[in-house]
Design a protein around this motif. Sequence first.
Motif, PDB file in Angstrom:
ATOM      1  N   MET A   1       0.808  -1.220   0.000  1.00  0.00           N
ATOM      2  CA  MET A   1       0.000   0.000   0.000  1.00  0.00           C
ATOM      3  C   MET A   1       0.840   1.268   0.000  1.00  0.00           C
ATOM      4  O   MET A   1       0.315   2.356  -0.187  1.00  0.00           O
ATOM      5  CB  MET A   1      -0.958  -0.005   1.190  1.00  0.00           C
ATOM      6  N   GLY A   2       2.126   1.129   0.219  1.00  0.00           N
ATOM      7  CA  GLY A   2       2.946   2.330   0.143  1.00  0.00           C
ATOM      8  C   GLY A   2       4.111   2.361   1.085  1.00  0.00           C
ATOM      9  O   GLY A   2       4.899   3.302   1.060  1.00  0.00           O
ATOM     10  N   PHE A   3       4.228   1.356   1.922  1.00  0.00           N
ATOM     11  CA  PHE A   3       5.359   1.347   2.834  1.00  0.00           C
ATOM     12  C   PHE A   3       6.406   0.378   2.318  1.00  0.00           C
ATOM     13  O   PHE A   3       6.199  -0.839   2.330  1.00  0.00           O
ATOM     14  CB  PHE A   3       4.934   0.949   4.249  1.00  0.00           C
ATOM     15  N   ASP A   4       7.507   0.894   1.832  1.00  0.00           N
ATOM     16  CA  ASP A   4       8.617   0.077   1.332  1.00  0.00           C
ATOM     17  C   ASP A   4       8.194  -0.812   0.158  1.00  0.00           C
ATOM     18  O   ASP A   4       8.420  -2.016   0.153  1.00  0.00           O
ATOM     19  CB  ASP A   4       9.194  -0.777   2.471  1.00  0.00           C
ATOM     20  N   VAL A   5       7.572  -0.201  -0.843  1.00  0.00           N
ATOM     21  CA  VAL A   5       7.156  -0.932  -2.042  1.00  0.00           C
ATOM     22  C   VAL A   5       8.404  -1.382  -2.793  1.00  0.00           C
ATOM     23  O   VAL A   5       9.322  -0.588  -3.005  1.00  0.00           O
ATOM     24  CB  VAL A   5       6.279  -0.039  -2.947  1.00  0.00           C
ATOM     25  N   PRO A   6       8.470  -2.664  -3.198  1.00  0.00           N
ATOM     26  CA  PRO A   6       9.646  -3.151  -3.919  1.00  0.00           C
ATOM     27  C   PRO A   6       9.868  -2.377  -5.224  1.00  0.00           C
ATOM     28  O   PRO A   6       8.913  -2.073  -5.944  1.00  0.00           O
ATOM     29  CB  PRO A   6       9.308  -4.611  -4.225  1.00  0.00           C
ATOM     30  N   GLN A   7      11.115  -2.063  -5.529  1.00  0.00           N
ATOM     31  CA  GLN A   7      11.453  -1.354  -6.754  1.00  0.00           C
ATOM     32  C   GLN A   7      11.525  -2.286  -7.958  1.00  0.00           C
ATOM     33  O   GLN A   7      11.263  -1.878  -9.077  1.00  0.00           O
ATOM     34  CB  GLN A   7      12.784  -0.613  -6.578  1.00  0.00           C
ATOM     35  N   SER A   8      11.871  -3.535  -7.717  1.00  0.00           N
ATOM     36  CA  SER A   8      11.956  -4.523  -8.783  1.00  0.00           C
ATOM     37  C   SER A   8      10.546  -4.972  -9.169  1.00  0.00           C
ATOM     38  O   SER A   8       9.753  -5.361  -8.314  1.00  0.00           O
ATOM     39  CB  SER A   8      12.767  -5.735  -8.297  1.00  0.00           C
ATOM     40  N   SER A   9      10.252  -4.926 -10.465  1.00  0.00           N
ATOM     41  CA  SER A   9       8.918  -5.318 -10.913  1.00  0.00           C
ATOM     42  C   SER A   9       8.641  -6.796 -10.657  1.00  0.00           C
ATOM     43  O   SER A   9       7.509  -7.175 -10.356  1.00  0.00           O
ATOM     44  CB  SER A   9       8.716  -4.980 -12.391  1.00  0.00           C
ATOM     45  N   SER A  10       9.658  -7.642 -10.748  1.00  0.00           N
ATOM     46  CA  SER A  10       9.431  -9.063 -10.488  1.00  0.00           C
ATOM     47  C   SER A  10       9.160  -9.312  -9.001  1.00  0.00           C
ATOM     48  O   SER A  10       8.303 -10.127  -8.644  1.00  0.00           O
ATOM     49  CB  SER A  10      10.614  -9.911 -10.976  1.00  0.00           C
ATOM     50  N   THR A  11       9.853  -8.597  -8.123  1.00  0.00           N
ATOM     51  CA  THR A  11       9.597  -8.709  -6.684  1.00  0.00           C
ATOM     52  C   THR A  11       8.221  -8.160  -6.353  1.00  0.00           C
ATOM     53  O   THR A  11       7.473  -8.756  -5.564  1.00  0.00           O
ATOM     54  CB  THR A  11      10.671  -7.961  -5.874  1.00  0.00           C
ATOM     55  N   LEU A  12       7.852  -7.053  -6.963  1.00  0.00           N
ATOM     56  CA  LEU A  12       6.539  -6.460  -6.756  1.00  0.00           C
ATOM     57  C   LEU A  12       5.437  -7.419  -7.204  1.00  0.00           C
ATOM     58  O   LEU A  12       4.453  -7.627  -6.494  1.00  0.00           O
ATOM     59  CB  LEU A  12       6.434  -5.125  -7.496  1.00  0.00           C
ATOM     60  N   ASP A  13       5.604  -8.015  -8.373  1.00  0.00           N
ATOM     61  CA  ASP A  13       4.618  -8.979  -8.880  1.00  0.00           C
ATOM     62  C   ASP A  13       4.497 -10.189  -7.964  1.00  0.00           C
ATOM     63  O   ASP A  13       3.397 -10.669  -7.708  1.00  0.00           O
ATOM     64  CB  ASP A  13       4.972  -9.433 -10.299  1.00  0.00           C
ATOM     65  N   ALA A  14       5.628 -10.689  -7.470  1.00  0.00           N
ATOM     66  CA  ALA A  14       5.606 -11.838  -6.565  1.00  0.00           C
ATOM     67  C   ALA A  14       4.870 -11.491  -5.276  1.00  0.00           C
ATOM     68  O   ALA A  14       4.068 -12.292  -4.772  1.00  0.00           O
ATOM     69  CB  ALA A  14       7.031 -12.300  -6.261  1.00  0.00           C
ATOM     70  N   LEU A  15       5.107 -10.303  -4.743  1.00  0.00           N
ATOM     71  CA  LEU A  15       4.439  -9.871  -3.515  1.00  0.00           C
ATOM     72  C   LEU A  15       2.938  -9.682  -3.751  1.00  0.00           C
ATOM     73  O   LEU A  15       2.110 -10.087  -2.928  1.00  0.00           O
ATOM     74  CB  LEU A  15       5.077  -8.581  -3.004  1.00  0.00           C
ATOM     75  N   LYS A  16       2.575  -9.099  -4.891  1.00  0.00           N
ATOM     76  CA  LYS A  16       1.156  -8.931  -5.230  1.00  0.00           C
ATOM     77  C   LYS A  16       0.464 -10.285  -5.363  1.00  0.00           C
ATOM     78  O   LYS A  16      -0.663 -10.466  -4.897  1.00  0.00           O
ATOM     79  CB  LYS A  16       1.007  -8.155  -6.547  1.00  0.00           C
ATOM     80  N   ASN A  17       1.132 -11.233  -6.021  1.00  0.00           N
ATOM     81  CA  ASN A  17       0.553 -12.565  -6.194  1.00  0.00           C
ATOM     82  C   ASN A  17       0.390 -13.289  -4.853  1.00  0.00           C
ATOM     83  O   ASN A  17      -0.627 -13.941  -4.620  1.00  0.00           O
ATOM     84  CB  ASN A  17       1.403 -13.408  -7.154  1.00  0.00           C
ATOM     85  N   ALA A  18       1.382 -13.161  -3.988  1.00  0.00           N
ATOM     86  CA  ALA A  18       1.301 -13.790  -2.667  1.00  0.00           C
ATOM     87  C   ALA A  18       0.160 -13.171  -1.857  1.00  0.00           C
ATOM     88  O   ALA A  18      -0.597 -13.887  -1.187  1.00  0.00           O
ATOM     89  CB  ALA A  18       2.626 -13.650  -1.926  1.00  0.00           C
ATOM     90  N   ALA A  19       0.012 -11.856  -1.913  1.00  0.00           N
ATOM     91  CA  ALA A  19      -1.072 -11.183  -1.188  1.00  0.00           C
ATOM     92  C   ALA A  19      -2.433 -11.597  -1.750  1.00  0.00           C
ATOM     93  O   ALA A  19      -3.372 -11.838  -0.986  1.00  0.00           O
ATOM     94  CB  ALA A  19      -0.896  -9.668  -1.266  1.00  0.00           C
ATOM     95  N   ALA A  20      -2.542 -11.691  -3.068  1.00  0.00           N
ATOM     96  CA  ALA A  20      -3.815 -12.092  -3.686  1.00  0.00           C
ATOM     97  C   ALA A  20      -4.173 -13.529  -3.304  1.00  0.00           C
ATOM     98  O   ALA A  20      -5.342 -13.828  -3.021  1.00  0.00           O
ATOM     99  CB  ALA A  20      -3.733 -11.949  -5.212  1.00  0.00           C
ATOM    100  N   GLU A  21      -3.186 -14.418  -3.283  1.00  0.00           N
ATOM    101  CA  GLU A  21      -3.462 -15.799  -2.881  1.00  0.00           C
ATOM    102  C   GLU A  21      -3.893 -15.861  -1.420  1.00  0.00           C
ATOM    103  O   GLU A  21      -4.850 -16.556  -1.075  1.00  0.00           O
ATOM    104  CB  GLU A  21      -2.240 -16.689  -3.093  1.00  0.00           C
ATOM    105  N   MET A  22      -3.202 -15.128  -0.563  1.00  0.00           N
ATOM    106  CA  MET A  22      -3.563 -15.121   0.854  1.00  0.00           C
ATOM    107  C   MET A  22      -4.958 -14.547   1.046  1.00  0.00           C
ATOM    108  O   MET A  22      -5.747 -15.041   1.845  1.00  0.00           O
ATOM    109  CB  MET A  22      -2.532 -14.324   1.649  1.00  0.00           C
ATOM    110  N   GLU A  23      -5.282 -13.511   0.298  1.00  0.00           N
ATOM    111  CA  GLU A  23      -6.611 -12.910   0.362  1.00  0.00           C
ATOM    112  C   GLU A  23      -7.674 -13.934  -0.033  1.00  0.00           C
ATOM    113  O   GLU A  23      -8.700 -14.067   0.630  1.00  0.00           O
ATOM    114  CB  GLU A  23      -6.659 -11.705  -0.570  1.00  0.00           C
TER     115      GLU A  23
END
Length: 116
Positions: free
Chosen positions: A80-102
């Motif tokens: 949401m804005g605290f220490d967002v990953p700069q790498s697009s692949s890391t960002l995508d992995a984090l988004k996917n993990a959050a979506a799965e957990m959700e």
Amino acid sequence: MDSILTSVKKLLGIAEECEDFDADIVMYLNSVFMVLTQMGVGPKEGFAITGKEELWNQFIADPVKAAAVKAYAAMKVRLMGFDVPQSSSTLDALKNAAAEMEWRLNVEHDDTWPAV
């Protein structure tokens, strides 16, 4: 570590004694709690924190489910804005993990599933 704020700070790599980002983290966490409440997770009347006094067992009593909620909350705060990953692949992995957990939390707390 029962404090919601303290445990999320730890997962974000922030020392407990550092209070520089507490207001931002509290704001993001309260947004996460709103989403979780809409998914049927936590108290039906909603939940919010103001600082490090609020505990995880005040939000969700089951320690097994609480572990998943803690991980989800930390991921969402980061996205949401605290220490967002700069790498697009890391960002995508984090988004996917959050979506799965959700999705998993939503399924786990869906009251329409038949009892087994």
